[in-house]
Design an enzyme around this catalytic site. Sequence first.
Site: not given
Length: 199
Positions: A110, A108, A93-94, A151, A180, A13-15
């Site tokens: 990545h 998101n 996966l959502i 994708d 990030e 959870g750092s982001n």
Amino acid sequence: MRPQLVVCASGSGSNFEAIVRASREGRLDADVGGLVVSRAEALAVERARRLGVPVVTLAVREFATRAEWDDAMVARLREWRADWVVLAGYLSLIGPRTLHAFSGRIVNSHPALLPKFGGAGMYGDRVHAAVIAAGERETGLTVHTIDEEYDRGHVLAQARVPVESGDDARALAERVKAREREFYPEVLQQLVTGRITIG
Ligand code: GRF
């Protein structure tokens, strides 16, 4: 009213914390209305408690079917009035109902320069190990949308990070994550202020 973000995380959870701090320090014109975690043991839960952000665990295995889990996600996002759903190290996966209900509003980050080093199984240190194994001199981050066509999520922004000789996956992961934590909130700010648009 400021736009409302709901963050989804599975790991440290750092982001998530960086996004909350950006919101509270005037660098992100949005509020974080809650955190959804996919497992109760996620370290992100501790951060949410410390930061006073509401947190809920929605673990697929705790529901009879994936569809019920998906419905619970939609209900929670609506209850928290999410304008944007921000995935930050979220490993489930959502589901299709959430994708449909929040189409074009799920983003998101990545930890690589997509389309390289993305796809099934490419998460965590595996991404960085693959970058090193491929002899890349540069890697980075991609902030992108998630929609019904996984994708083909739209790339919103990328940041570049050097690969240094002697890097192992752990060292590279740390360099990418440090970047990030600055970059993801900056991109979210551009998104919520309409300076970058989707599609
Ligand atoms: C981040 O590097 C993100 O790009 C990836 O998972 C990591 C999550 O780290 N999807 P943290 O839980 O925010 O520390």
